[in-house]
Design a protein around this motif. Structure first.
Motif, PDB file in Angstrom:
ATOM      1  N   ALA A   5       0.894  -1.276   0.010  1.00  0.00           N
ATOM      2  CA  ALA A   5      -0.144  -0.033   0.057  1.00  0.00           C
ATOM      3  C   ALA A   5       0.821   1.191   0.197  1.00  0.00           C
ATOM      4  N   PRO A   6       0.388   2.348  -0.787  1.00  0.00           N
ATOM      5  CA  PRO A   6       0.996   3.585  -0.636  1.00  0.00           C
ATOM      6  C   PRO A   6       1.252   4.136   0.874  1.00  0.00           C
ATOM      7  N   GLU A   7       2.112   5.170   0.985  1.00  0.00           N
ATOM      8  CA  GLU A   7       2.217   6.009   2.134  1.00  0.00           C
ATOM      9  C   GLU A   7       0.901   6.643   2.311  1.00  0.00           C
ATOM     10  N   VAL A   8       0.218   6.895   3.415  1.00  0.00           N
ATOM     11  CA  VAL A   8      -1.005   7.408   3.582  1.00  0.00           C
ATOM     12  C   VAL A   8      -1.278   7.793   5.122  1.00  0.00           C
ATOM     13  N   VAL A  29       4.883   3.643   5.652  1.00  0.00           N
ATOM     14  CA  VAL A  29       6.205   4.288   5.471  1.00  0.00           C
ATOM     15  C   VAL A  29       7.073   3.243   5.062  1.00  0.00           C
ATOM     16  N   SER A  30       7.421   3.325   3.785  1.00  0.00           N
ATOM     17  CA  SER A  30       8.579   2.142   3.095  1.00  0.00           C
ATOM     18  C   SER A  30       9.789   2.808   2.610  1.00  0.00           C
ATOM     19  N   ILE A  31       9.759   4.020   2.577  1.00  0.00           N
ATOM     20  CA  ILE A  31      10.984   4.950   2.463  1.00  0.00           C
ATOM     21  C   ILE A  31      11.404   5.763   3.418  1.00  0.00           C
ATOM     22  N   PRO A  32      12.330   5.765   4.226  1.00  0.00           N
ATOM     23  CA  PRO A  32      12.609   6.721   5.387  1.00  0.00           C
ATOM     24  C   PRO A  32      13.029   7.778   4.717  1.00  0.00           C
ATOM     25  N   THR A  33      12.718   9.012   5.372  1.00  0.00           N
ATOM     26  CA  THR A  33      13.452  10.263   4.898  1.00  0.00           C
ATOM     27  C   THR A  33      13.823  11.120   6.081  1.00  0.00           C
ATOM     28  N   SER A  95      12.187  -6.437  15.357  1.00  0.00           N
ATOM     29  CA  SER A  95      12.766  -5.849  13.767  1.00  0.00           C
ATOM     30  C   SER A  95      13.832  -4.748  14.186  1.00  0.00           C
ATOM     31  N   SER A  96      14.632  -4.682  13.145  1.00  0.00           N
ATOM     32  CA  SER A  96      15.706  -3.900  13.277  1.00  0.00           C
ATOM     33  C   SER A  96      15.583  -2.506  12.270  1.00  0.00           C
ATOM     34  N   ALA A  97      14.551  -2.701  11.693  1.00  0.00           N
ATOM     35  CA  ALA A  97      14.151  -1.526  10.333  1.00  0.00           C
ATOM     36  C   ALA A  97      14.251  -0.208  11.108  1.00  0.00           C
ATOM     37  N   ALA A  98      13.613   0.208  11.996  1.00  0.00           N
ATOM     38  CA  ALA A  98      13.506   1.507  12.529  1.00  0.00           C
ATOM     39  C   ALA A  98      14.965   1.842  13.034  1.00  0.00           C
ATOM     40  N   LEU A  99      15.566   0.969  13.800  1.00  0.00           N
ATOM     41  CA  LEU A  99      16.899   1.320  14.369  1.00  0.00           C
ATOM     42  C   LEU A  99      17.956   1.596  13.409  1.00  0.00           C
ATOM     43  N   GLN A 100      17.762   0.735  12.308  1.00  0.00           N
ATOM     44  CA  GLN A 100      18.721   1.265  11.161  1.00  0.00           C
ATOM     45  C   GLN A 100      18.261   2.572  10.687  1.00  0.00           C
ATOM     46  N   ASP A 101      17.188   3.011  10.394  1.00  0.00           N
ATOM     47  CA  ASP A 101      16.804   4.205  10.154  1.00  0.00           C
ATOM     48  C   ASP A 101      17.419   5.201  10.830  1.00  0.00           C
ATOM     49  N   ALA A 102      17.454   5.329  12.326  1.00  0.00           N
ATOM     50  CA  ALA A 102      17.736   5.953  13.214  1.00  0.00           C
ATOM     51  C   ALA A 102      19.503   6.100  13.199  1.00  0.00           C
TER      52      ALA A 102
END
Length: 265
Positions: A5-8, A29-33, A95-102
Motif C-alpha cells: 500500500a502507498p504511504e497514507v 512508510v516504506s522509504i525513510p526520510t 525488527s531492526s528496520a527503525a533502528l537502522q533508519d535511526a
C-alpha cells in the motif's frame, strides 16, 4: 518488510482528538526520510533528531514531529525530523528496520553539520512512545551499524550526545513484572538522558523508572519528571495538566548540560 500500500494518512473521524485537534497518523512508510528545520533567528548550534511515536505501526507526524520542530526552532535548536519505516519495523530486535533508519539518520546529520550550521558534538535525539524507545535503543546500539554500509556516512559515529525520552514504551516488560528490557544495554557510553511520563500512562510509567534506574546504575547523568496525571500521547499540546509544560523543563535541562545555551546578543 514488503509494502503493497502507498504511504497514507490513516487518521479517521473516530480517532481521539488531542487538545481539541486531530493528529496526522502516517502509515505505510516504506522509504525513510529526514527533513531539516533550521531556526529562523539565532541558533545555539545544537541539533535534535526527532522520532515520532505510533507503536511502530504509524507515525504521529504532526503531534510528535513537525510541532516539535516548531518548538525546537523557537529556542534556537535545529530539528531533524525522521520519518522511519512503519509498520512492523520494531521494537528491536523483533525488527531492526527503525533502528537502522535511526542509525543512518545520525550519521547523515553529522556528515552535514557544517552545511546545516550545527555542532557535530551537540546532536541529540528526542522520541515519543515507540519513538522514545527508538531513541533509547539508539542510545545503547551505536557501536555497529545494523545494516551493510551504504557510503562514507555510515562510518560516522551515530551515538547521540544526549537523549530526551517522552512517555516511552518497550523499556520495561509488563509480562515480566516490569523487568528492564534486556535488549536495551545501558553502558558508561550511553548519553545523558531526560525522561518524562505520567503515573496514569496506560503504557506504564515503569518504562521510565526502569530506564532511569539503569542509567543511574551506569553513572549516566539523568533527569526524570513523573506526574500524577497525563495519560499518553499528548505531545507538546498544552492543556490544564502540568505535565504538558514539559518542554520548558527540557529547555532548562539542555542549558544545564551545556548543550543548548542561548546565543549571545
Amino acid at each position: 518488510m514488503a509494502k503493497s500500500a502507498p504511504e497514507v494518512d490513516t487518521t479517521t473521524a473516530k480517532d481521539n482528538l488531542i487538545a481539541g485537534k486531530p493528529v496526522t497518523r502516517l502509515g505505510n512508510v516504506s522509504i525513510p526520510t529526514l527533513t531539516v528545520y533550521e531556526p529562523k533567528g539565532k541558533s545555539t548550534g545544537a541539533a535534535v533528531v526527532v522520532f515520532p511515536g505510533g507503536g511502530y505501526h504509524i507515525l504521529a507526524i504532526d503531534l510528535e514531529g513537525t510541532e516539535v520542530c516548531d518548538w525546537l526552532n523557537s529556542v534556537g535548536v535545529t530539528c531533524v525530523l525522521v520519518k522511519y519505516r512503519v509498520p512492523d519495523s520494531g521494537p528491536y530486535p523483533k525488527s531492526s528496520a527503525a533502528l537502522q533508519d535511526a542509525q543512518r539518520a545520525l550519521g547523515i546529520v553529522r556528515s552535514h553539520a557544517s552545511e546545516w550550521h550545527i555542532d557535530p558534538n551537540r546532536v541529540g535525539v528526542l522520541g515519543f512512545s515507540a519513538g522514545a524507545h527508538l531513541a533509547a535503543a539508539l542510545s545503547t546500539h551505536f557501536e555497529q551499524r545494523l545494516y551493510n554500509p551504504v557510503d562514507a556516512t555510515d562510518r560516522i559515529n551515530c551515538r547521540p550526545d544526549f537523549a530526551v525520552i517522552v512517555y516511552p514504551g518497550y523499556l520495561a516488560l509488563a509480562d515480566q513484572n516490569f523487568a528492564p528490557n534486556s535488549e536495551i544495554h545501558v553502558s558508561n557510553q550511553t548519553p545523558p538522558t531526560f525522561l518524562v511520563q505520567a503515573e496514569d500512562d496506560p503504557v506504564h510509567v515503569e518504562n521510565s523508572i526502569a530506564y532511569f534506574q539503569a542509567l543511574k546504575n551506569a553513572n549516566i547523568p539523568a533527569e526524570m519528571h513523573l506526574y500524577a496525571r497525563g495519560g499518553h500521547g499528548y505531545g507538546l499540546r498544552r492543556t490544564e495538566l502540568p505535565i504538558t509544560a514539559w518542554p520548558k523543563l527540557v529547555e532548562t535541562w539542555l542549558q544545564t548540560i551545556q548543550v543548548a545555551v542561548p546565543a549571545a546578543p
